[in-house]
Design a protein around this motif. Structure first.
Motif, short mmCIF file in Angstrom:
data_model
loop_
_atom_site.label_atom_id
_atom_site.label_comp_id
_atom_site.label_asym_id
_atom_site.label_seq_id
_atom_site.Cartn_x
_atom_site.Cartn_y
_atom_site.Cartn_z
N MET A 16 0.84 -1.21 0.00
CA MET A 16 0.00 0.00 0.00
C MET A 16 0.86 1.24 0.00
N GLU A 17 1.79 1.26 0.93
CA GLU A 17 2.50 2.52 1.09
C GLU A 17 3.60 2.71 0.07
N ASP A 18 4.25 1.60 -0.27
CA ASP A 18 5.46 1.79 -1.06
C ASP A 18 5.18 2.23 -2.49
N GLN A 19 4.01 1.87 -2.97
CA GLN A 19 3.70 2.31 -4.32
C GLN A 19 3.57 3.82 -4.36
N THR A 20 3.09 4.37 -3.29
CA THR A 20 2.88 5.79 -3.26
C THR A 20 4.19 6.52 -3.25
N THR A 21 5.10 5.97 -2.52
CA THR A 21 6.15 6.83 -2.08
C THR A 21 7.48 6.56 -2.74
N VAL A 22 7.76 5.33 -3.05
CA VAL A 22 9.06 5.08 -3.64
C VAL A 22 9.03 5.56 -5.08
N ARG A 23 9.80 6.54 -5.34
CA ARG A 23 9.88 7.05 -6.69
C ARG A 23 11.28 6.83 -7.20
N ARG A 52 16.17 3.13 -2.06
CA ARG A 52 16.39 4.08 -0.99
C ARG A 52 17.37 3.50 -0.01
N GLY A 53 17.98 4.37 0.72
CA GLY A 53 18.87 3.89 1.77
C GLY A 53 18.10 2.97 2.68
N GLY A 54 18.74 1.94 3.09
CA GLY A 54 18.09 1.06 4.04
C GLY A 54 17.25 0.00 3.38
N ALA A 55 17.08 0.11 2.06
CA ALA A 55 16.29 -0.90 1.41
C ALA A 55 17.14 -2.11 1.07
N GLN A 88 -7.30 1.59 -10.60
CA GLN A 88 -6.36 1.24 -9.56
C GLN A 88 -6.99 1.22 -8.17
N VAL A 138 -8.02 2.55 -4.34
CA VAL A 138 -7.25 3.16 -3.26
C VAL A 138 -5.96 2.39 -3.03
#
Lengths: 353, 312
Positions: free
Chosen positions: A1-8, A13-16, A347, A349
C-alpha cells in the motif's frame, strides 16, 4: 500500500538493502552509525546485510524509531485505545462502574437500534444526503477544474484559484453564519426582498429544503478545494495528445471528451470510492449547528444521533454500538467499492498485490 | 499509487504556456460566458465577506438605514471591534483560540515532521509496522463515544489539552511530509552522513531547509484545524470561560444569544455599539487570521500538497 505511493525513481532508498538485494547494489546500508565504518553492508556484498540481526538494525536505526515514537504514542492513546474502547458497545456500560466491571450484554444494543425508528430516520437522512451530494456536489469540482484549466491567462487563473480555495479553510460555524447572514430570515436577501415588498426567505429554517441548503453550503465551502486534485491530474495530460487530436480534426469538445475526461477517470473513480466509503458520514458540525433551526426530522444524521444518544443522553453503550456499526459498514463499503473499481480496471485506493 | 507524476510537477511549477499554435481561438460567446461564470463565482465567495466586513465597520445609524447588512460604506468606525475586544468573553476566547492554535500547531508540526522523517526510509528497523500504525488510522475511525470516554477518562475535560492532543497527529499530514522527504535526493543525505551527521542533524540541517514549502502547508492545515476547532470544544469544554472563539461564534452570532453568565463585558459592549455590527465583528475576527496567513501559504498548495499527498 505505502510503497507504491512513495518510492519514486528506481534507485533503492537507503536502508532498502536487505529487501532489494536482487536489484542494483545498495549504495549504503540502513542507517549505519555515521562514525562507524560501513559494517556488513558494503556495496559489493549485499548478501551480508541479510544476516543482520534485529539488534544490529535497532542499533543502527534507533534514532529513526525514536523520532516516530511521540506521534505513534499519541495515535495509540487517542486512536487505538478508543478503537479498543468500542467493547462498550457489547456491554451495559456505566461510567461509574468502568469498562472492566461493566456487564457484557452481547448484541443487545445492536438489536435495540435495529428496531429504533429514530435510528432509521437518521440513517435515511444520511443516505439521502450522501446520494444527493453524489449527484449535485461531486461533479461540481470536476466542472470547475475544467473551467479553470481552460483559462489561458495565468494571472486570472491563479486569482480565481486562490479565491475558490479560501472557503475550505473556514470553520462550519463560520460558513453557516455567513449563509445565515445572507440567506436567513433577517439576512441580506430577505432584506432586499422585504424592501421590494416580497416575503423574506425561509430557507435557513425550512426542513423540506434542508438538503438543498446543506449541499449548497458544501459546494460553497469545498467545491473549489476539490478542484486541486483534478487540476493536478489535468496538468499531467500529454499535450501532444491534444495536438494530434486537433490535427485529426477533433474540436474542443471532442478533445475534452476523448482526452481530458479519460485522463481524469482514475481520480474520479478514486474519489468516488472514498466518498462511497464515507456514505454514512456526511459531517457532524454542519448538522449539529443547524439542527435547532430546522428540527431533527431533516437534520438528524447518524453522527448527530450518536452525539445525542451518547453524549447528551448518556446512553454510551447504545451510541457506541451505532458508531461501531457505522464504522464497520463504511469499511465494508470502501472495500466493496474498491473491488468494483478493480473490476473496471482502475487502480482504486490500494492495488490488488 | 502516484497520481501525479514527475512531469506533472514540473508542469505545475512552470506556468501553463499560452495558447498552443494548433489550438483554435475562443469565440466571443465562449469568452463572455467564461468571464461571467468566473465573475459570479468570485462574487459568491467574496460577496458575503465584503458585506460582513462593511457591516462590522458601520455605525448604528448606517445599519438602521440599510435595514440590516450594509452594502454601501458610509461613516466607517472601529467601535464594534473596540467593544468586542474590550475585555470579556470574546477577548478571552480570542486569546484561548490563539494560544491553542500556536501551541497545538507547534506540537503537531514538530511531531509530524519527526514521525515522517523516521518513516521516510523503507527497510529501516520496524519501518513497516510503524508505518502501518500510522496508515491504518485512515481506514477506520475509533468513533465519537469511545474517544470521548478516553479523553474524559484521562481527565482532560475542561483542559486546553483536550483541544490539542486528540487531534494532534493527522496521518494525512504525516504522509504528505513523508512523501516529500522521500523525494529529497539520497546523495545529499549520504554526503551529510559521511561528514558525520546523525539523523537529527540531517533532519535539521539538510531536510528541513529543503522542505519549507511543504512544512508551511502542513502547518497551515494544522493551524486552521486548531483555529476552527469546534467539535472538540463542544465535547470537552464545559466551562464557558474557557470557550474558544468558534463556540462564542456559535452562541453569540449564529444563535444570536447573549453569552452565558460570567461573560461580563459584553453587556456594556452592547450599550455602546450596535449589536449587528458587534456580531459581524466577531465573524471578522474569526476570518481575519485565515486571510492573513492564507496568501503566504496559498502559492505552495499545488507545489507542496499535490507532490506528496494524492492518496486515499
Amino acid at each position: 500500500m505505502e510503497d507504491q505511493t512513495t518510492v519514486r525513481g528506481t534507485a533503492p532508498r537507503g536502508g532498502a538493502g536487505p529487501a532489494l538485494a536482487g536489484g542494483p547494489p545498495a549504495t549504503r546500508t540502513a542507517g549505519d552509525p555515521p562514525t562507524a565504518p560501513p559494517a556488513g553492508g558494503a556495496p559489493t556484498k549485499p548478501a551480508a546485510t541479510i544476516t543482520k540481526t534485529w539488534r544490529q538494525r535497532l542499533r543502527a536505526d534507533w534514532p529513526l524509531v525514536a523520532m516516530t515514537l511521540p506521534a505513534i504514542g499519541l495515535l495509540l492513546v487517542f486512536h487505538y485505545a478508543p478503537l479498543l474502547g468500542n467493547v462498550i458497545a457489547f456491554q451495559d456500560y456505566s461510567p461509574f462502574v468502568g469498562i472492566r466491571d461493566s456487564q457484557f450484554v452481547g448484541f443487545w444494543h445492536f438489536s435495540r437500534f435495529f428496531t429504533d425508528p429514530l435510528f432509521w430516520r437518521a440513517t435515511g437522512n444520511t443516505l439521502l444526503i450522501t446520494a444527493f451530494q453524489l449527484v449535485f456536489f461531486f461533479p461540481v469540482p470536476i466542472a470547475l477544474a475544467l473551467l479553470l484549466n481552460s483559462i489561458l491567462n495565468s494571472r486570472v487563473r491563479v486569482f480565481v484559484q486562490s479565491v475558490v480555495y479560501l472557503p475550505h479553510f473556514f470553520s462550519w460555524v463560520l460558513v453557516i453564519t455567513l449563509f445565515q447572514q445572507i440567506l436567513g430570515g433577517a439576512g441580506l436577501v430577505s432584506q432586499i426582498l422585504r424592501e421590494s415588498g416580497n416575503s423574506p426567505l425561509g430557507i435557513m429554517t425550512d426542513p423540506d429544503t434542508f438538503i438543498l441548503l446543506v449541499t449548497s453550503e458544501m459546494v460553497w465551502k469545498d467545491a473549489g478545494w476539490g478542484t486541486i486534485i483534478f487540476l493536478a491530474a489535468l496538468s499531467t495530460v500529454n499535450q501532444s495528445l491534444y495536438e494530434a487530436a486537433a490535427a485529426d480534426g477533433a474540436g474542443r469538445w471532442r478533445r475534452t471528451w476523448h482526452i481530458t475526461l479519460p485522463a481524469l477517470r482514475p481520480v474520479i473513480v478514486l474519489l468516488l470510492i472514498l466518498r462511497l466509503g464515507d456514505a454514512l458520514t456526511v459531517g457532524f458540525e454542519q448538522f449539529i449547528l443547524q439542527r435547532n433551526a430546522v428540527g431533527s426530522r431533516a437534520a438528524e444524521v447518524l453522527d448527530t444521533y450518536v452525539y445525542y444518544t451518547g453524549i447528551v443522553n448518556g446512553d454510551y453503550s447504545y451510541a457506541a454500538a451505532v458508531g461501531l456499526f457505522k464504522g464497520l459498514f463504511g469499511l465494508a463499503l470502501i472495500l466493496a467499492a474498491n473491488r468494483i473499481a478493480h473490476v473496471f480496471g482502475e487502480q482504486g485506493v490500494y492495488s490488488r498485490s | 499509487m502516484t497520481l501525479v507524476s514527475e512531469t506533472a510537477r514540473r508542469r505545475l511549477r512552470s506556468s501553463r504556456p499560452e495558447r498552443a499554435p494548433w489550438e483554435e481561438p475562443e469565440g466571443p460567446l465562449a469568452r463572455i460566458g467564461k468571464g461571467l461564470a468566473l465573475t459570479a463565482i468570485v462574487l459568491v465567495i467574496l460577496g458575503p465577506l465584503y458585506v460582513v466586513l462593511l457591516t462590522s465597520l458601520s455605525s448604528q445609524e448606517t445599519i438602521t438605514e440599510a435595514g440590516g447588512l450594509v452594502m454601501v460604506p458610509d461613516g466607517l468606525t472601529l467601535d464594534a471591534y473596540r467593544a468586542v475586544l474590550g475585555g470579556g468573553v470574546i477577548t478571552r476566547s480570542v486569546l484561548v483560540s490563539t494560544g491553542v492554535t500556536v501551541v497545538g500547531t507547534v506540537i503537531s508540526v514538530g511531531l509530524s515532521i519527526l514521525c515522517a522523517y523516521g518513516l521516510s526510509r523503507p527497510g529501516s528497523f520496524m519501518h513497516r509496522p510503524l508505518l502501518f500504525t500510522v496508515l491504518l488510522t485512515f481506514l477506520f475511525g475509533p468513533g465519537m463515544i469511545p474517544t470521548y470516554l478516553v479523553v474524559s477518562g484521562l481527565g482532560l475535560v475542561d483542559s486546553y489539552w483536550a483541544l490539542i492532543l486528540p487531534s494532534a497527529i493527522a496521518a494525512f499530514n504525516v504522509v504528505v511530509l513523508r512523501s516529500f522527504f522521500m523525494s529529497i535526493p539520497q546523495e545529499l543525505i549520504d554526503s551529510a552522513r559521511i561528514d558525520g551527521a546523525g539523523e537529527f542533524r540531517i533532519l535539521a540541517s539538510i531536510v528541513l531547509p529543503l522542505s519549507r514549502a511543504v512544512t508551511a502547508v502542513v502547518a497551515l492545515f494544522y493551524g486552521v484545524g486548531y483555529w476552527n476547532a469546534f467539535f472538540n470544544a463542544l465535547l470537552y469544554i464545559d466551562d464557558t470561560r474557557m470557550w474558544p472563539l468558534q463556540l462564542v461564534l456559535r452562541t453569540f452570532v449564529l444563535d444570536a444569544r447573549d453569552l452565558p453568565a460570567g461573560a461580563g463585558g459584553i453587556q456594556q459592549a452592547v450599550d455602546s455599539a450596535p449589536s449587528l455590527a458587534l456580531r459581524m465583528a466577531v465573524v471578522m475576527i474569526a476570518v481575519i487570521p485565515i486571510l492573513l496567513v492564507y496568501p503566504f501559504v496559498q502559492r505552495h498548495f499545488t507545489k507542496g500538497v499535490i507532490i506528496g499527498a494524492v492518496k486515499g
